[in-house]
Design a protein around this motif. Structure first.
Motif, PDB file in Angstrom:
ATOM      1  N   ALA A 109     -16.571  -6.901  -4.140  1.00  0.00           N
ATOM      2  CA  ALA A 109     -16.597  -7.024  -5.600  1.00  0.00           C
ATOM      3  C   ALA A 109     -15.199  -6.877  -6.187  1.00  0.00           C
ATOM      4  CB  ALA A 109     -17.540  -5.978  -6.193  1.00  0.00           C
ATOM      5  N   ALA A 110     -14.410  -5.955  -5.628  1.00  0.00           N
ATOM      6  CA  ALA A 110     -13.035  -5.771  -6.096  1.00  0.00           C
ATOM      7  C   ALA A 110     -12.197  -7.014  -5.832  1.00  0.00           C
ATOM      8  CB  ALA A 110     -12.417  -4.551  -5.419  1.00  0.00           C
ATOM      9  N   ALA A 111     -12.388  -7.625  -4.668  1.00  0.00           N
ATOM     10  CA  ALA A 111     -11.617  -8.833  -4.330  1.00  0.00           C
ATOM     11  C   ALA A 111     -11.907  -9.962  -5.309  1.00  0.00           C
ATOM     12  CB  ALA A 111     -11.937  -9.270  -2.906  1.00  0.00           C
ATOM     13  N   ALA A 112     -13.153 -10.058  -5.759  1.00  0.00           N
ATOM     14  CA  ALA A 112     -13.492 -11.087  -6.739  1.00  0.00           C
ATOM     15  C   ALA A 112     -12.785 -10.840  -8.069  1.00  0.00           C
ATOM     16  CB  ALA A 112     -15.003 -11.128  -6.941  1.00  0.00           C
ATOM     17  N   CYS A 113     -12.535  -9.574  -8.389  1.00  0.00           N
ATOM     18  CA  CYS A 113     -11.862  -9.235  -9.644  1.00  0.00           C
ATOM     19  C   CYS A 113     -10.362  -9.510  -9.593  1.00  0.00           C
ATOM     20  CB  CYS A 113     -12.092  -7.759  -9.983  1.00  0.00           C
ATOM     21  SG  CYS A 113     -13.768  -7.344 -10.484  1.00  0.00           S
ATOM     22  N   VAL A 114      -9.724  -9.150  -8.485  1.00  0.00           N
ATOM     23  CA  VAL A 114      -8.264  -9.268  -8.430  1.00  0.00           C
ATOM     24  C   VAL A 114      -7.806 -10.678  -8.064  1.00  0.00           C
ATOM     25  CG1 VAL A 114      -8.018  -6.833  -7.894  1.00  0.00           C
ATOM     26  CG2 VAL A 114      -8.058  -8.488  -6.021  1.00  0.00           C
ATOM     27  N   GLY A 115      -8.716 -11.478  -7.502  1.00  0.00           N
ATOM     28  CA  GLY A 115      -8.415 -12.872  -7.229  1.00  0.00           C
ATOM     29  C   GLY A 115      -7.431 -13.103  -6.101  1.00  0.00           C
ATOM     30  N   PRO A 116      -7.042 -14.348  -5.905  1.00  0.00           N
ATOM     31  CA  PRO A 116      -6.180 -14.687  -4.765  1.00  0.00           C
ATOM     32  C   PRO A 116      -4.782 -14.105  -4.840  1.00  0.00           C
ATOM     33  CG  PRO A 116      -6.497 -16.585  -6.214  1.00  0.00           C
ATOM     34  CD  PRO A 116      -7.451 -15.536  -6.678  1.00  0.00           C
ATOM     35  N   ASP A 117      -4.329 -13.743  -6.033  1.00  0.00           N
ATOM     36  CA  ASP A 117      -2.994 -13.161  -6.157  1.00  0.00           C
ATOM     37  C   ASP A 117      -3.000 -11.648  -5.963  1.00  0.00           C
ATOM     38  OD1 ASP A 117      -1.823 -15.633  -6.687  1.00  0.00           O
ATOM     39  OD2 ASP A 117      -2.237 -15.473  -8.836  1.00  0.00           O
ATOM     40  N   GLY A 118      -4.181 -11.056  -5.901  1.00  0.00           N
ATOM     41  CA  GLY A 118      -4.298  -9.627  -5.636  1.00  0.00           C
ATOM     42  C   GLY A 118      -4.648  -9.381  -4.184  1.00  0.00           C
ATOM     43  N   SER A 119      -4.867  -8.106  -3.856  1.00  0.00           N
ATOM     44  CA  SER A 119      -5.244  -7.777  -2.478  1.00  0.00           C
ATOM     45  C   SER A 119      -6.114  -6.526  -2.489  1.00  0.00           C
ATOM     46  CB  SER A 119      -4.014  -7.556  -1.593  1.00  0.00           C
ATOM     47  OG  SER A 119      -3.259  -6.443  -2.063  1.00  0.00           O
ATOM     48  N   VAL A 120      -7.013  -6.457  -1.534  1.00  0.00           N
ATOM     49  CA  VAL A 120      -7.915  -5.323  -1.396  1.00  0.00           C
ATOM     50  C   VAL A 120      -7.873  -4.852   0.047  1.00  0.00           C
ATOM     51  CG1 VAL A 120     -10.321  -4.538  -1.529  1.00  0.00           C
ATOM     52  CG2 VAL A 120      -9.437  -6.130  -3.239  1.00  0.00           C
ATOM     53  N   VAL A 121      -7.820  -3.524   0.207  1.00  0.00           N
ATOM     54  CA  VAL A 121      -7.917  -2.909   1.528  1.00  0.00           C
ATOM     55  C   VAL A 121      -9.169  -2.048   1.536  1.00  0.00           C
ATOM     56  CG1 VAL A 121      -6.843  -1.388   3.226  1.00  0.00           C
ATOM     57  CG2 VAL A 121      -5.411  -2.842   1.770  1.00  0.00           C
ATOM     58  N   GLY A 122     -10.008  -2.212   2.556  1.00  0.00           N
ATOM     59  CA  GLY A 122     -11.165  -1.356   2.746  1.00  0.00           C
ATOM     60  C   GLY A 122     -10.911  -0.401   3.895  1.00  0.00           C
ATOM     61  N   LEU A 123     -11.040   0.898   3.637  1.00  0.00           N
ATOM     62  CA  LEU A 123     -10.775   1.919   4.658  1.00  0.00           C
ATOM     63  C   LEU A 123     -12.047   2.701   4.935  1.00  0.00           C
ATOM     64  CD1 LEU A 123      -7.783   4.127   5.282  1.00  0.00           C
ATOM     65  CD2 LEU A 123      -9.902   5.327   4.689  1.00  0.00           C
ATOM     66  N   ASP A 124     -12.322   2.929   6.218  1.00  0.00           N
ATOM     67  CA  ASP A 124     -13.492   3.715   6.609  1.00  0.00           C
ATOM     68  C   ASP A 124     -13.208   4.367   7.958  1.00  0.00           C
ATOM     69  OD1 ASP A 124     -16.589   3.649   5.462  1.00  0.00           O
ATOM     70  OD2 ASP A 124     -16.477   4.205   7.567  1.00  0.00           O
ATOM     71  N   ALA A 125     -13.886   5.492   8.196  1.00  0.00           N
ATOM     72  CA  ALA A 125     -13.711   6.192   9.469  1.00  0.00           C
ATOM     73  C   ALA A 125     -14.543   5.585  10.585  1.00  0.00           C
ATOM     74  CB  ALA A 125     -14.084   7.670   9.303  1.00  0.00           C
ATOM     75  N   ASN A 126     -15.558   4.779  10.235  1.00  0.00           N
ATOM     76  CA  ASN A 126     -16.527   4.288  11.203  1.00  0.00           C
ATOM     77  C   ASN A 126     -16.189   2.864  11.648  1.00  0.00           C
ATOM     78  OD1 ASN A 126     -19.020   2.910  12.140  1.00  0.00           O
ATOM     79  ND2 ASN A 126     -20.010   4.847  11.664  1.00  0.00           N
ATOM     80  N   PRO A 127     -15.851   2.664  12.926  1.00  0.00           N
ATOM     81  CA  PRO A 127     -15.475   1.322  13.377  1.00  0.00           C
ATOM     82  C   PRO A 127     -16.615   0.318  13.312  1.00  0.00           C
ATOM     83  CG  PRO A 127     -15.623   2.833  15.244  1.00  0.00           C
ATOM     84  CD  PRO A 127     -15.726   3.665  14.005  1.00  0.00           C
ATOM     85  N   GLY A 128     -17.854   0.792  13.430  1.00  0.00           N
ATOM     86  CA  GLY A 128     -18.995  -0.112  13.317  1.00  0.00           C
ATOM     87  C   GLY A 128     -19.105  -0.696  11.926  1.00  0.00           C
ATOM     88  N   MET A 129     -18.946   0.149  10.908  1.00  0.00           N
ATOM     89  CA  MET A 129     -18.963  -0.325   9.530  1.00  0.00           C
ATOM     90  C   MET A 129     -17.870  -1.361   9.303  1.00  0.00           C
ATOM     91  SD  MET A 129     -21.363   1.147   7.654  1.00  0.00           S
ATOM     92  CE  MET A 129     -22.414   2.609   7.599  1.00  0.00           C
ATOM     93  N   LEU A 130     -16.681  -1.080   9.817  1.00  0.00           N
ATOM     94  CA  LEU A 130     -15.555  -1.992   9.620  1.00  0.00           C
ATOM     95  C   LEU A 130     -15.770  -3.318  10.334  1.00  0.00           C
ATOM     96  CD1 LEU A 130     -12.662   0.589  10.006  1.00  0.00           C
ATOM     97  CD2 LEU A 130     -13.412  -0.502   7.881  1.00  0.00           C
ATOM     98  N   ALA A 131     -16.402  -3.286  11.502  1.00  0.00           N
ATOM     99  CA  ALA A 131     -16.674  -4.524  12.236  1.00  0.00           C
ATOM    100  C   ALA A 131     -17.609  -5.427  11.443  1.00  0.00           C
ATOM    101  CB  ALA A 131     -17.270  -4.202  13.602  1.00  0.00           C
ATOM    102  N   VAL A 132     -18.650  -4.845  10.853  1.00  0.00           N
ATOM    103  CA  VAL A 132     -19.582  -5.642  10.056  1.00  0.00           C
ATOM    104  C   VAL A 132     -18.904  -6.111   8.766  1.00  0.00           C
ATOM    105  CG1 VAL A 132     -21.772  -5.589   8.804  1.00  0.00           C
ATOM    106  CG2 VAL A 132     -21.593  -4.517  11.059  1.00  0.00           C
TER     107      VAL A 132
END
Length: 268
Positions: free
Chosen positions: A57-80
């Motif tokens: 949802a954040a990526a849709a707001c900031v658009g192609p000129d912005g950037s989003v990083v998602g951080l999590d401790a769980n590698p399974g969550m990050l893989a999905v």
């Protein structure tokens, strides 16, 4: 990935994405990004991103000129999360030790993760550290269990049949629901100007069984509680009656699911 533990985490994350994200989490992403007042071209960090519903949802707001990083401790969550949105940057890490330099982001968001951090104050300190001056923070936490009667009924059922350890595992997401304690937590972290807004979404599970199995076979093991099959069968059977007040004509489970969104701005 051939690591059996990581594979198990990936399968659990897929189940989480299939059941819990549409039932509980998806309605909150627009409210959280609105609270953060995200603008085109900004750089955003999503802490405890899970499978990435808020980051997307954040990526849709900031658009192609912005950037989003998602951080999590769980590698399974990050893989999905990476399967669902490979264009977003996903990184493994802890909220209490964010792997970024000071003033790296225009906004930091976090949806239903703060309750589970080992050191909540340290996590908030880290979120402020990586924000630029004038940057915005938006954090969502569930309201109290007393204000979420469907889950309160499930907690009572677990306490009666499976014991307090199982019930406590389901109480855990609601531990920051008391507004005064939440205000004190943010004030102690130097965010005395933080504001709290409470919204109520409608949770929607496809059936009582889907809701309960998600908790019994998914959530409880994450919290270190594993129940035998006989106990699970008994809970599933009795849950049909306990949660009947929340079941509609189509067999779906619908109930009010309130949460608080805390918004703060870093001093310039």
């Amino acid at each position: 990935m051939n690591d059996p533990q990581v594979q198990a985490q990936i399968e659990a994350a897929r189940a989480y994405q299939a059941v819990f994200v549409p039932a509980l989490f998806e309605p909150w992403a627009p409210w959280v990004v609105a609270a953060a007042n995200l603008q085109a071209g900004e750089r955003v960090l999503d802490v405890a991103c899970g499978t990435g519903i808020l980051a997307r949802a954040a990526a849709a707001c900031v658009g192609p000129d912005g950037s989003v990083v998602g951080l999590d401790a769980n590698p399974g969550m990050l893989a999905v999360a990476a399967e669902l949105a490979p264009e977003i940057e996903w990184r493994q890490g802890l909220a209490e030790a964010l792997p970024y330099a000071e003033e790296s982001f225009d906004a930091v968001v976090s949806q239903f993760g703060l309750m589970f951090f080992s050191d909540r104050r340290q996590a908030l300190d880290e979120m402020l550290r990586v924000l630029r001056p004038g940057g915005r923070l938006a954090v969502a936490v569930w309201d109290s269990l007393a204000n979420t009667p469907a889950y309160a009924a499930e907690v009572d059922l677990l306490a009666r049949i499976a014991g307090e350890q199982a019930a406590d595992a389901l109480r855990a997401p609601f531990v920051l629901g008391e507004r005064q304690a939440l205000e004190a937590l943010f004030s102690d972290a130097g965010m005395g100007s933080a504001t709290i807004v409470t919204h109520t979404a409608t949770a929607c599970f496809p059936s009582v069984r889907a809701m309960l199995e998600g908790d019994l076979r998914g959530w409880l093991p994450v919290m270190g509680v594993r129940l035998d099959e006989a106990l699970i069968a008994r809970i599933l059977s009795e849950a049909e009656q306990v949660l009947a007040p929340y079941v509609n004509a189509q067999g779906r489970v619908l109930f009010d699911s309130p949460a608080h969104i805390v918004r703060a701005t870093k001093a310039r």
